[in-house]
Design a protein around this motif. Structure first.
Motif, PDB file in Angstrom:
ATOM      1  N   MET A  11     -10.643  17.449  -2.679  1.00 21.19           N
ATOM      2  CA  MET A  11     -10.722  16.223  -1.905  1.00 21.19           C
ATOM      3  C   MET A  11      -9.542  15.325  -2.269  1.00 21.19           C
ATOM      4  SD  MET A  11     -12.246  14.547   0.385  1.00 21.19           S
ATOM      5  CE  MET A  11     -13.641  15.644   0.514  1.00 21.19           C
ATOM      6  N   LEU A  12      -8.779  14.887  -1.251  1.00 22.28           N
ATOM      7  CA  LEU A  12      -7.579  14.098  -1.466  1.00 22.28           C
ATOM      8  C   LEU A  12      -7.862  12.615  -1.256  1.00 22.28           C
ATOM      9  CD1 LEU A  12      -5.082  16.429   0.432  1.00 22.28           C
ATOM     10  CD2 LEU A  12      -5.617  16.406  -2.012  1.00 22.28           C
ATOM     11  N   LYS A  13      -6.911  11.789  -1.710  1.00 27.13           N
ATOM     12  CA  LYS A  13      -7.028  10.336  -1.574  1.00 27.13           C
ATOM     13  C   LYS A  13      -5.718   9.767  -1.032  1.00 27.13           C
ATOM     14  CE  LYS A  13     -10.293   9.130  -5.293  1.00 27.13           C
ATOM     15  NZ  LYS A  13     -10.455   8.307  -6.520  1.00 27.13           N
ATOM     16  N   ILE A  14      -5.798   8.524  -0.546  1.00 26.83           N
ATOM     17  CA  ILE A  14      -4.610   7.764  -0.183  1.00 26.83           C
ATOM     18  C   ILE A  14      -4.689   6.428  -0.912  1.00 26.83           C
ATOM     19  CG2 ILE A  14      -5.691   6.822   1.911  1.00 26.83           C
ATOM     20  CD1 ILE A  14      -2.864   6.868   3.184  1.00 26.83           C
ATOM     21  N   ARG A  15      -3.533   5.962  -1.401  1.00 29.71           N
ATOM     22  CA  ARG A  15      -3.532   4.698  -2.134  1.00 29.71           C
ATOM     23  C   ARG A  15      -2.181   4.012  -1.946  1.00 29.71           C
ATOM     24  NH1 ARG A  15      -3.046   6.981  -8.357  1.00 29.71           N
ATOM     25  NH2 ARG A  15      -0.896   7.768  -8.175  1.00 29.71           N
ATOM     26  N   ILE A  37      -0.204  10.014  -0.656  1.00 31.72           N
ATOM     27  CA  ILE A  37      -1.324  10.962  -0.676  1.00 31.72           C
ATOM     28  C   ILE A  37      -1.382  11.583  -2.062  1.00 31.72           C
ATOM     29  CG2 ILE A  37      -2.350  12.979   0.411  1.00 31.72           C
ATOM     30  CD1 ILE A  37      -2.005  10.653   2.316  1.00 31.72           C
ATOM     31  N   ILE A  38      -2.564  11.570  -2.681  1.00 31.13           N
ATOM     32  CA  ILE A  38      -2.694  12.105  -4.039  1.00 31.13           C
ATOM     33  C   ILE A  38      -3.868  13.066  -4.110  1.00 31.13           C
ATOM     34  CG2 ILE A  38      -1.668  10.061  -5.105  1.00 31.13           C
ATOM     35  CD1 ILE A  38      -4.550   9.263  -5.927  1.00 31.13           C
ATOM     36  N   ASP A  39      -3.783  13.974  -5.071  1.00 34.96           N
ATOM     37  CA  ASP A  39      -4.886  14.872  -5.404  1.00 34.96           C
ATOM     38  C   ASP A  39      -5.407  14.447  -6.773  1.00 34.96           C
ATOM     39  OD1 ASP A  39      -6.637  16.872  -6.065  1.00 34.96           O
ATOM     40  OD2 ASP A  39      -5.338  18.513  -5.419  1.00 34.96           O
ATOM     41  N   PRO A  40      -6.622  13.915  -6.859  1.00 30.90           N
ATOM     42  CA  PRO A  40      -7.125  13.417  -8.154  1.00 30.90           C
ATOM     43  C   PRO A  40      -7.156  14.486  -9.238  1.00 30.90           C
ATOM     44  CG  PRO A  40      -8.537  12.704  -6.340  1.00 30.90           C
ATOM     45  CD  PRO A  40      -7.595  13.717  -5.775  1.00 30.90           C
ATOM     46  N   THR A  60       1.343  14.175  -2.360  1.00 33.10           N
ATOM     47  CA  THR A  60       2.604  13.560  -2.805  1.00 33.10           C
ATOM     48  C   THR A  60       3.425  12.993  -1.646  1.00 33.10           C
ATOM     49  OG1 THR A  60       4.061  15.507  -2.768  1.00 33.10           O
ATOM     50  CG2 THR A  60       2.692  15.187  -4.748  1.00 33.10           C
ATOM     51  N   ASP A  61       3.011  13.174  -0.372  1.00 30.10           N
ATOM     52  CA  ASP A  61       3.726  12.551   0.744  1.00 30.10           C
ATOM     53  C   ASP A  61       3.610  11.026   0.641  1.00 30.10           C
ATOM     54  OD1 ASP A  61       4.631  14.873   1.830  1.00 30.10           O
ATOM     55  OD2 ASP A  61       3.194  14.954   3.482  1.00 30.10           O
ATOM     56  N   VAL A  62       4.688  10.328   1.038  1.00 33.07           N
ATOM     57  CA  VAL A  62       4.725   8.861   1.010  1.00 33.07           C
ATOM     58  C   VAL A  62       4.841   8.348   2.443  1.00 33.07           C
ATOM     59  CG1 VAL A  62       5.969   6.812   0.220  1.00 33.07           C
ATOM     60  CG2 VAL A  62       5.745   8.809  -1.283  1.00 33.07           C
ATOM     61  N   ILE A  63       3.896   7.495   2.835  1.00 31.27           N
ATOM     62  CA  ILE A  63       3.867   6.897   4.170  1.00 31.27           C
ATOM     63  C   ILE A  63       4.348   5.459   4.056  1.00 31.27           C
ATOM     64  CG2 ILE A  63       2.399   6.295   6.128  1.00 31.27           C
ATOM     65  CD1 ILE A  63       0.427   8.461   5.090  1.00 31.27           C
ATOM     66  N   SER A  64       5.308   5.094   4.873  1.00 29.41           N
ATOM     67  CA  SER A  64       5.826   3.719   4.879  1.00 29.41           C
ATOM     68  C   SER A  64       5.403   3.053   6.173  1.00 29.41           C
ATOM     69  CB  SER A  64       7.350   3.724   4.750  1.00 29.41           C
ATOM     70  OG  SER A  64       7.847   2.407   4.744  1.00 29.41           O
ATOM     71  N   LEU A  65       4.661   1.944   6.046  1.00 27.99           N
ATOM     72  CA  LEU A  65       4.146   1.209   7.199  1.00 27.99           C
ATOM     73  C   LEU A  65       4.553  -0.253   7.054  1.00 27.99           C
ATOM     74  CD1 LEU A  65       2.384   1.052   9.751  1.00 27.99           C
ATOM     75  CD2 LEU A  65       0.400   0.788   8.264  1.00 27.99           C
ATOM     76  N   SER A  66       5.555  -0.658   7.845  1.00 26.14           N
ATOM     77  CA  SER A  66       6.062  -2.032   7.799  1.00 26.14           C
ATOM     78  C   SER A  66       6.437  -2.452   6.371  1.00 26.14           C
ATOM     79  CB  SER A  66       5.016  -3.000   8.374  1.00 26.14           C
ATOM     80  OG  SER A  66       5.562  -4.290   8.542  1.00 26.14           O
ATOM     81  N   GLY A  67       7.108  -1.544   5.679  1.00 25.01           N
ATOM     82  CA  GLY A  67       7.574  -1.842   4.327  1.00 25.01           C
ATOM     83  C   GLY A  67       6.559  -1.603   3.240  1.00 25.01           C
ATOM     84  N   VAL A  68       5.300  -1.307   3.593  1.00 26.36           N
ATOM     85  CA  VAL A  68       4.257  -1.011   2.605  1.00 26.36           C
ATOM     86  C   VAL A  68       4.181   0.499   2.423  1.00 26.36           C
ATOM     87  CG1 VAL A  68       1.811  -1.200   2.044  1.00 26.36           C
ATOM     88  CG2 VAL A  68       2.973  -3.072   3.237  1.00 26.36           C
ATOM     89  N   GLU A  69       4.272   0.941   1.184  1.00 23.86           N
ATOM     90  CA  GLU A  69       4.276   2.380   0.900  1.00 23.86           C
ATOM     91  C   GLU A  69       2.902   2.847   0.436  1.00 23.86           C
ATOM     92  OE1 GLU A  69       7.515   3.000  -1.878  1.00 23.86           O
ATOM     93  OE2 GLU A  69       8.827   3.603  -0.216  1.00 23.86           O
TER      94      GLU A  69
END
Length: 289
Positions: free
Chosen positions: A1-5, A91-94, A79-88
């Motif tokens: 199960m993955l997470k986003i932070r 995606i992580i695997d606990p 490990t992918d990094v999403i940039s949304l209006s300058g906020v990064e």
């Protein structure tokens, strides 16, 4: 199960649970990003097991993944990094310790429980489909001292305990008044699997966790080159052959070799023979004379 932070870890990570997780300014989103030019619901991440796909809901406002602009869809991975209006966001695997830098590992509180990969997703509308990550040991109940505290009138103060042992999740009822149920059946203690439904009184939860590998058995192939040695039979003495009408014939005992030939007569016999020979010769001589 993955997470986003948030990459800066300013807020807690959010579990990426099926069917999707929404991201935007509105507080109804699972992940709220309060930044300029972010729409109320800017993007979603569709989830199927651990397969993720980002969907940009505002094509006119580009979303970047690892520096690449995405106006439609994009498959995501840990490990992918999403940039949304300058906020990064990342995606992580606990379960992946390599996602944490060595310096961060040294600063981690040793009492902080490790991620287990298990979680409960609320099915009740009153809880807003909230996801509760599970530690190795968790107490569920009405009391504020519980690891998962739920303000429900008919829930016991300490209702049930959830324990993860060697990656396997178990539930145990703590003598609650209204019972603990697994897939609709009331239980005292049971093993819980991914996809099961857990219910504490009237509060229902879906179980999120790793796939079940308990039924898999590893069979080691037989080494054909290594053959077991044939058993050796002990030697036995030859058996005697039976003879009809009589006792069995025993093997003949070994006989000593015959001694060398000995003279047929003793010393006295030889003397008598000599005397008789002399008398016969004398008698013949006298007769001729």
């Amino acid at each position: 199960m993955l997470k986003i932070r948030f990459k800066n870890k300013k807020y807690s990570a959010v579990w990426l649970v099926e069917p999707s997780v929404s991201i935007g300014r509105d507080r109804a989103n699972e992940l709220v990003v309060s930044a300029p030019n972010v729409a109320d619901k800017h993007l979603t991440i569709e989830v199927e097991h651990e397969n993720l796909e980002l969907v940009n809901l505002v094509p006119g406002s580009a979303v970047e993944v690892n520096g690449e602009e995405i106006t439609d869809r994009r498959v995501l991975k840990p490990t992918d990094v999403i940039s949304l209006s300058g906020v990064e966001l990342e995606i992580i695997d606990p379960k992946d310790d390599s996602a944490q830098a060595p310096a961060e590992r040294q600063q981690t509180n040793p009492r902080t429980p490790k991620a287990t990969g298990w979680a409960l997703k609320a099915n009740h509308t009153a809880l807003g489909n909230r996801v509760y990550p599970l530690k190795p040991s968790n107490v569920v109940g009405r009391s504020s001292d519980c690891d998962i505290s739920l303000a429900a009138a008919h829930l016991s103060r300490r209702h049930a305990q959830l324990t993860v042992i060697e990656g396997v999740l178990y539930v145990r009822d703590l003598g609650s008044a209204n019972g603990t149920f697994l897939n609709g059946k009331q239980i005292t203690e049971a093993r819980v699997k991914r996809g099961d439904e857990l219910r504490f009184d009237t509060l229902s939860f879906g179980v999120i966790g790793p796939a079940d590998d308990m039924a898999k058995t590893t069979i080691r192939p037989l080494d054909k080159a290594a053959k077991p040695a044939a058993p050796t039979r002990p030697r036995t003495a030859p058996k005697s052959s039976p003879v009809a009408g009589g006792d069995p014939v025993k093997p003949a005992a070994s006989q000593p070799e015959p001694a060398a030939d000995k003279p047929r007569y003793g010393t006295a016999g030889l003397a008598v023979l000599v005397v008789l020979t002399v008398i016969v010769v004398a008698a013949l001589y006298l007769t001729r004379g």
